[in-house]
Design an enzyme around this catalytic site. Structure first.
Site, PDB file in Angstrom:
ATOM      1  N   GLU A   1       0.816  -1.226   0.000  1.00  0.00           N
ATOM      2  CA  GLU A   1       0.000   0.000   0.000  1.00  0.00           C
ATOM      3  C   GLU A   1       0.842   1.266   0.000  1.00  0.00           C
ATOM      4  O   GLU A   1       0.397   2.323  -0.435  1.00  0.00           O
ATOM      5  CB  GLU A   1      -0.911   0.059   1.239  1.00  0.00           C
ATOM      6  CG  GLU A   1      -2.012  -0.951   1.283  1.00  0.00           C
ATOM      7  CD  GLU A   1      -1.598  -2.206   2.032  1.00  0.00           C
ATOM      8  OE1 GLU A   1      -0.381  -2.453   2.177  1.00  0.00           O
ATOM      9  OE2 GLU A   1      -2.495  -2.949   2.443  1.00  0.00           O
TER      10      GLU A   1
ATOM     11  N   LYS B   1      28.223   0.748  11.804  1.00  0.00           N
ATOM     12  CA  LYS B   1      27.627  -0.146  10.803  1.00  0.00           C
ATOM     13  C   LYS B   1      26.442   0.524  10.099  1.00  0.00           C
ATOM     14  O   LYS B   1      26.285   0.410   8.894  1.00  0.00           O
ATOM     15  CB  LYS B   1      27.123  -1.420  11.486  1.00  0.00           C
ATOM     16  CG  LYS B   1      28.162  -2.471  11.643  1.00  0.00           C
ATOM     17  CD  LYS B   1      27.454  -3.770  11.996  1.00  0.00           C
ATOM     18  CE  LYS B   1      28.403  -4.736  12.654  1.00  0.00           C
ATOM     19  NZ  LYS B   1      27.692  -5.730  13.442  1.00  0.00           N
TER      20      LYS B   1
ATOM     21  N   CYS C   1     -18.002  12.151  26.880  1.00  0.00           N
ATOM     22  CA  CYS C   1     -18.869  11.735  25.791  1.00  0.00           C
ATOM     23  C   CYS C   1     -19.815  10.602  26.211  1.00  0.00           C
ATOM     24  O   CYS C   1     -20.833  10.873  26.829  1.00  0.00           O
ATOM     25  CB  CYS C   1     -18.051  11.405  24.549  1.00  0.00           C
ATOM     26  SG  CYS C   1     -19.045  11.581  23.064  1.00  0.00           S
TER      27      CYS C   1
ATOM     28  N   HIS D   1     -14.990  16.311  23.932  1.00  0.00           N
ATOM     29  CA  HIS D   1     -13.734  15.654  24.298  1.00  0.00           C
ATOM     30  C   HIS D   1     -12.665  16.699  24.592  1.00  0.00           C
ATOM     31  O   HIS D   1     -11.975  17.149  23.673  1.00  0.00           O
ATOM     32  CB  HIS D   1     -13.230  14.799  23.132  1.00  0.00           C
ATOM     33  CG  HIS D   1     -14.122  13.660  22.769  1.00  0.00           C
ATOM     34  ND1 HIS D   1     -13.847  12.369  23.126  1.00  0.00           N
ATOM     35  CD2 HIS D   1     -15.291  13.611  22.084  1.00  0.00           C
ATOM     36  CE1 HIS D   1     -14.796  11.562  22.663  1.00  0.00           C
ATOM     37  NE2 HIS D   1     -15.684  12.298  22.029  1.00  0.00           N
TER      38      HIS D   1
ATOM     39  N   GLU E   1      -9.869  16.257  25.902  1.00  0.00           N
ATOM     40  CA  GLU E   1      -8.500  15.737  25.752  1.00  0.00           C
ATOM     41  C   GLU E   1      -7.827  16.161  24.455  1.00  0.00           C
ATOM     42  O   GLU E   1      -6.605  16.264  24.386  1.00  0.00           O
ATOM     43  CB  GLU E   1      -8.492  14.206  25.862  1.00  0.00           C
ATOM     44  CG  GLU E   1      -9.208  13.439  24.763  1.00  0.00           C
ATOM     45  CD  GLU E   1     -10.702  13.264  25.016  1.00  0.00           C
ATOM     46  OE1 GLU E   1     -11.222  13.908  25.939  1.00  0.00           O
ATOM     47  OE2 GLU E   1     -11.343  12.478  24.282  1.00  0.00           O
TER      48      GLU E   1
HETATM   49  N1  GLN Z   1     -21.903   6.450  21.383  1.00  0.00           N
HETATM   50  C1  GLN Z   1     -22.195   7.793  21.798  1.00  0.00           C
HETATM   51  C2  GLN Z   1     -22.728   8.636  20.654  1.00  0.00           C
HETATM   52  O1  GLN Z   1     -22.554   8.288  19.515  1.00  0.00           O
HETATM   53  C3  GLN Z   1     -20.980   8.438  22.416  1.00  0.00           C
HETATM   54  C4  GLN Z   1     -19.901   8.689  21.440  1.00  0.00           C
HETATM   55  C5  GLN Z   1     -18.557   8.898  22.075  1.00  0.00           C
HETATM   56  O2  GLN Z   1     -18.346   8.532  23.234  1.00  0.00           O
HETATM   57  N2  GLN Z   1     -17.621   9.473  21.331  1.00  0.00           N
HETATM   58  O3  GLN Z   1     -23.310   9.650  20.898  1.00  0.00           O
END
Ligand code: GLN
Length: 551
Positions: A160, A234, A392, A518, A520
């Site tokens: 690939e 090497k 989430c 999120h 993070e």
């Molecule tokens: N499964 C849930 C949704 O689709 C949470 C998604 C997630 O945790 N990123 O809303």
């Protein structure tokens, strides 16, 4: 001066990183580290990740097999290496920074159908390779940088990868020797019995690269220890490069040390010189401060990560890094225990182990498996005043737990888990109904969130308006908002139109916080994300016996 002249001429330099012997040798970290060494010298950089798989993007791939899906501000579902680039270089990359075989072929085929190549036979060389080169160049141009780094995923020799290697080979001809640099990263194993370093596999991978027409300019040996002088000699000899072009990425305590150890070996100066940048002293001051905090913690915070993909740490890499950034800011070492949520379903008494932790963390997730175990963990955190952070799915499951056990809505659930729940407190977003195509159709990327004053969220974010990244299809069902709020769940962050619940907190709890987004993805070394910081600090303060967290 050279910088100014270069910007005037819009001369971009290209660094290409390939990998040999094995995948997962840490090419992404070496690429990020090269970027860091250039950035520390005042150069502007961007990074592209090439993934030779046929998927159009990483969004449809199982995190348990491929690691987490990283989300960019503009809603790209990308390879997790983009996360390393963003964390190391404090960049906000875009969808275009991740190029896959699927994306390239899709574009070429669409052009062919449109008639752009009318009359001609469409071929890998030049049509596919041209598409690859034009995508690399367009990122370089749009980003207005001094250096564009491109990491070719996989291992040299993979079928690939060939069109991509051919494209970067051609770029040397077109951009010039002084504007292109090939870095090859390959494993040098140490034999268990004799403790000998073995460079033969690396030599073979360099040969494979040369067979395609690429002679590396520098080689990074990935070895558990600093390579000895014999191995270095090497590698230089068989790689046909000078000894001062061989570097070693050896095992270190923290991944964030890698740019420092490569720079100490002279790699930053070597690359700058080779690309024609004047000698400049790197400034790693802030980076070193952060690394010092990571390496010399004064405290320890134990976190239970109750998840579904707990067997593969890469599934939660941005989350664990965000926890580490938060830990460094509190001078605490964050010890993360990965716990399979399903274990609590099989053995409900097992939940008691959570008592030993300073914080309980429930990450993202999809589908029903393990959700009851996660709900048990959330209940345990709520009832025992253990700091809790939900991200989430973790946020959605916290709403379900509260609805069931505090609001008395016994079979409350998400329609993702039980489509016929009598109390669907989490439901599909209206615009998600009827969508059947899975790729790139979730609610993705950065969206505005309004934060309620005088709340924990406000204390942490110090702002009434934030932008955070999302990746979900389901959300809090507004029909249950009143019941949830009346019983004490506070939604302290909402979308601008107040129709989407984004942050929840429990004012009477030591620290109970969750977000639909999120955090993070925006956490950086030295600048931890506020919700992760709040969580780790709360865990530490509770451990130190404080009556409430001190932010
Ligand atoms: N499964 C849930 C949704 O689709 C949470 C998604 C997630 O945790 N990123 O809303």
């Amino acid at each position: 001066m050279d910088l100014v002249l270069q910007r005037l001429n819009h001369m971009v330099k290209y660094v290409f990183v390939t990998g040999g012997v094995l995948s997962s040798v840490g090419k992404g970290i070496v690429t990020s580290s090269i970027g860091k060494m250039l950035l520390a010298r005042g150069l502007k950089v961007t990074v592209i990740k090439i993934d030779p798989y046929v998927n159009v993007d990483a969004g449809t791939m199982n995190p348990y097999m491929h690691g987490e899906v990283y989300v960019t501000d503009d809603g790209g579902e990308t390879d997790l290496d983009l996360g390393w680039y963003e964390r190391f270089l404090d960049l906000n990359l875009q969808i275009e920074n991740n190029i896959t075989t699927g994306l390239v072929y899709k574009a070429v085929i669409e052009k062919e159908r449109r008639g752009d190549f009318l009359g001609r036979c469409v071929q890998i060389v030049p049509h596919v390779t041209n598409e690859i080169k034009s995508r690399i160049r367009s990122v370089a141009k749009r980003s207005n940088v001094d250096v564009t780094l491109t990491e070719v995923g996989g291992t040299v020799g993979d079928i690939e990868g060939l069109p991509f290697l051919e494209a970067i080979r051609q770029m040397r001809l077109e951009e010039g020797f002084e504007n292109t640099l090939y870095v090859h990263v390959a494993l040098v194993p140490i034999l268990d019995v004799t403790k000998e370093m073995k460079t033969k596999p690396l030599q073979h991978s360099v040969n494979e690269l040369r067979r395609i027409g690429i002679q590396p300019d520098t080689i990074v040996a990935r070895c558990p220890e600093m390579i000895d002088s014999e191995s270095l000699r090497k590698i230089a000899l068989f790689g046909t490069i000078p000894e001062n072009a061989v570097f070693c990425s050896y095992n270190v305590e923290s991944i964030y040390q890698v740019p420092l150890i490569l720079d100490e070996q002279g790699m930053g100066n070597f690359i700058c010189k080779r690309l024609g940048f004047s000698d400049r002293k790197p400034d790693f001051k802030e980076w070193r401060n952060f690394v010092d905090n990571v390496l010399n913690p004064e405290h320890e915070v134990k976190i239970a990560l109750v998840g579904k993909y707990a067997g593969l740490a890469d599934s939660y890499v941005s989350m664990t890094e965000a926890l580490r950034h938060a830990g460094a800011a509190c001078k605490a070492k964050v010890c993360i225990n990965y716990i399979e949520a399903e274990k609590f379903e099989q053995n409900p008494k097992g939940i008691e182990i959570l008592r030993d932790f300073d914080g309980i963390f429930v990450p993202y997730g999809f589908g029903p498996r393990g959700t009851e175990g996660k709900i048990m963990a959330i209940k345990f955190a709520r009832e025992n005043a253990i700091p809790f952070l939900g991200i989430c799915y973790g946020f959605q499951l916290a709403v379900i737990e509260f609805a069931r056990h505090v609001c008395g809505l016994k079979e409350a659930n998400s329609t993702e888990i039980n489509p016929s729940s009598p109390y669907p407190v989490i439901d599909l977003m209206p615009e998600q109904r009827g969508i059947e195509i899975k790729g790139a159709t979730m609610r993705l990327g950065a969206h505005k969130i309004i934060i309620k004053p005088n709340t924990m969220a406000h204390k942490l974010y110090k702002s009434e308006e934030i932008y955070e990244r999302h990746r979900h299809r389901f959300e809090v069902n507004l029909d249950y908002l009143e019941a949830l709020e009346k019983n004490g769940l506070m939604f302290s962050g909402k979308s601008a139109d107040s129709r989407r619940m984004e942050i929840l907190e429990m004012p009477d709890h030591f620290f109970f916080f969750a977000s639909q987004f999120h955090g993070e993805f925006k956490s950086r070394p030295g600048r931890p994300d506020p919700e992760y910081y709040g969580f780790v600090k709360a865990g530490l303060d509770r451990k130190l016996g404080k009556p409430k967290p001190e932010f």
